[in-house]
Motif scaffolding. Sequence first.
Motif, PDB file in Angstrom:
ATOM      1  N   PRO A  36      52.468 -53.499  51.976  1.00 51.48           N
ATOM      2  CA  PRO A  36      51.759 -52.389  51.328  1.00 51.48           C
ATOM      3  C   PRO A  36      50.304 -52.731  51.021  1.00 51.48           C
ATOM      4  O   PRO A  36      49.500 -51.847  50.742  1.00 51.48           O
TER       5      PRO A  36
ATOM      6  N   LEU B  73      45.453 -51.238  48.595  1.00 57.65           N
ATOM      7  CA  LEU B  73      46.731 -50.866  49.187  1.00 57.65           C
ATOM      8  C   LEU B  73      46.504 -49.938  50.377  1.00 57.65           C
ATOM      9  O   LEU B  73      45.487 -49.252  50.451  1.00 57.65           O
TER      10      LEU B  73
ATOM     11  N   SER C 202      50.950 -46.722  52.989  1.00 60.48           N
ATOM     12  CA  SER C 202      52.396 -46.791  52.785  1.00 60.48           C
ATOM     13  C   SER C 202      52.743 -46.870  51.301  1.00 60.48           C
ATOM     14  O   SER C 202      53.908 -46.784  50.923  1.00 60.48           O
ATOM     15  N   ASN C 203      51.745 -47.021  50.467  1.00 58.35           N
ATOM     16  CA  ASN C 203      51.914 -47.104  49.021  1.00 58.35           C
ATOM     17  C   ASN C 203      50.825 -46.244  48.386  1.00 58.35           C
ATOM     18  O   ASN C 203      49.639 -46.453  48.651  1.00 58.35           O
ATOM     19  N   ASP C 204      51.206 -45.285  47.549  1.00 56.33           N
ATOM     20  CA  ASP C 204      50.234 -44.362  46.960  1.00 56.33           C
ATOM     21  C   ASP C 204      49.769 -44.790  45.570  1.00 56.33           C
ATOM     22  O   ASP C 204      49.133 -44.021  44.860  1.00 56.33           O
ATOM     23  N   ALA C 205      50.082 -46.012  45.183  1.00 57.44           N
ATOM     24  CA  ALA C 205      49.712 -46.505  43.859  1.00 57.44           C
ATOM     25  C   ALA C 205      48.216 -46.813  43.792  1.00 57.44           C
ATOM     26  O   ALA C 205      47.532 -46.914  44.814  1.00 57.44           O
TER      27      ALA C 205
ATOM     28  N   CYS D 252      52.575 -51.393  40.659  1.00 54.42           N
ATOM     29  CA  CYS D 252      51.816 -50.695  41.701  1.00 54.42           C
ATOM     30  C   CYS D 252      52.018 -51.339  43.070  1.00 54.42           C
ATOM     31  O   CYS D 252      52.675 -50.776  43.942  1.00 54.42           O
TER      32      CYS D 252
ATOM     33  N   CYS E  18      53.748 -53.898  44.182  1.00 55.90           N
ATOM     34  CA  CYS E  18      55.084 -54.333  44.595  1.00 55.90           C
ATOM     35  C   CYS E  18      56.162 -53.293  44.304  1.00 55.90           C
ATOM     36  O   CYS E  18      57.352 -53.555  44.507  1.00 55.90           O
TER      37      CYS E  18
ATOM     38  N   LYS F   7      58.400 -50.011  44.913  1.00 57.17           N
ATOM     39  CA  LYS F   7      58.881 -49.269  46.071  1.00 57.17           C
ATOM     40  C   LYS F   7      58.488 -47.800  45.908  1.00 57.17           C
ATOM     41  O   LYS F   7      58.924 -47.127  44.979  1.00 57.17           O
ATOM     42  N   ARG F   8      57.643 -47.322  46.802  1.00 48.73           N
ATOM     43  CA  ARG F   8      57.141 -45.959  46.716  1.00 48.73           C
ATOM     44  C   ARG F   8      57.511 -45.185  47.977  1.00 48.73           C
ATOM     45  O   ARG F   8      57.363 -45.705  49.089  1.00 48.73           O
TER      46      ARG F   8
END
Length: 309
Positions: A106, A134, A137-140, A252, A254, A256-257
């Motif tokens: 991510p 990021l 694949s990760n929206d954090a 954020c 790590c 899982k989103r």
Amino acid sequence: MLCNHFLHSPISILSSSSSSSSSSKSKHKLFVSHSVMDDRGSKFKEFPFVSIPQKKLMLDLVSTLEKRFESDLLPSTLPSNVQYYQNPTSTAQASLHIRPAHAHSPIDFILGSWVHSDLPTGGSLDITSLSGYLNSSNDAPNFVFEMIRSSPTMLVLILDLPPRKDLVLWPDDLKTFYEDTQLDKHRKALETLPEVQPYFSSSLYIRTVASPTAIMVRIQTENDGGERMEEIIRDHLDPISKQVLSIWLDHCACAKREVGEEERAYLKKRDSIIRNKTIEIDLGSSFPRLFGSEVANRVLEVIKEYFSV
């Protein structure tokens, strides 16, 4: 030097910081030697111009970030003249550190830097920064840390998890990343110190992309050679910065989103706009002024490669 994905670029604060710099050219005894080393590839982690507490904090943050993503990160492949560079008169020096990640991660890349520039009034401007970006694949949020010091007694801290989505349209993100993690308590804790005042960037753009819990403060201590500033760095900035990084890693980077195709397209578009604006309105003008056009163009071309989405 730079602040990744979302950049509160340190150079953008050059003009405002220099006006309040110390006229003394001698550094306090807590500052470490800044002899130039031959091994330029390792120059970044030397942090050769800052105080011992600031260097320790930077090394701890970098170590924590790299160890957490040890299996994800690829080795740095930056050219030696981008890992370390300076202007023709050696009055400005800098080091850049970028490590991209594997495609399955991510993490897009992490970016660290330091900038040292002699000031016309005497003294120097020293900036150390670390960011984590990021991918879609990760929206954090991303992670941004930066310390800007224009004298032993004046420091600006920028510490933030800048959102990558509109928090009005995605209120669950506001709750997940900022309310549930109690991020705002760290800003409130710092502001109880009498030496700490809010810092407002002259750039409205930077203010726009910051999070509602962003720590942007100016710390001004008495003219004591910097002893109180080192105490604040060691006892307050150090633990708070590490706690915020820990929150970013656990909640954020790590986490899982589930990110759908439509959201991925949105993230790519927004990330691309912010990165391009960083180069267009900030680095593109400040780098040539500090390092000359030839050096600036060389470094900016490398940065653009990593900033492309």
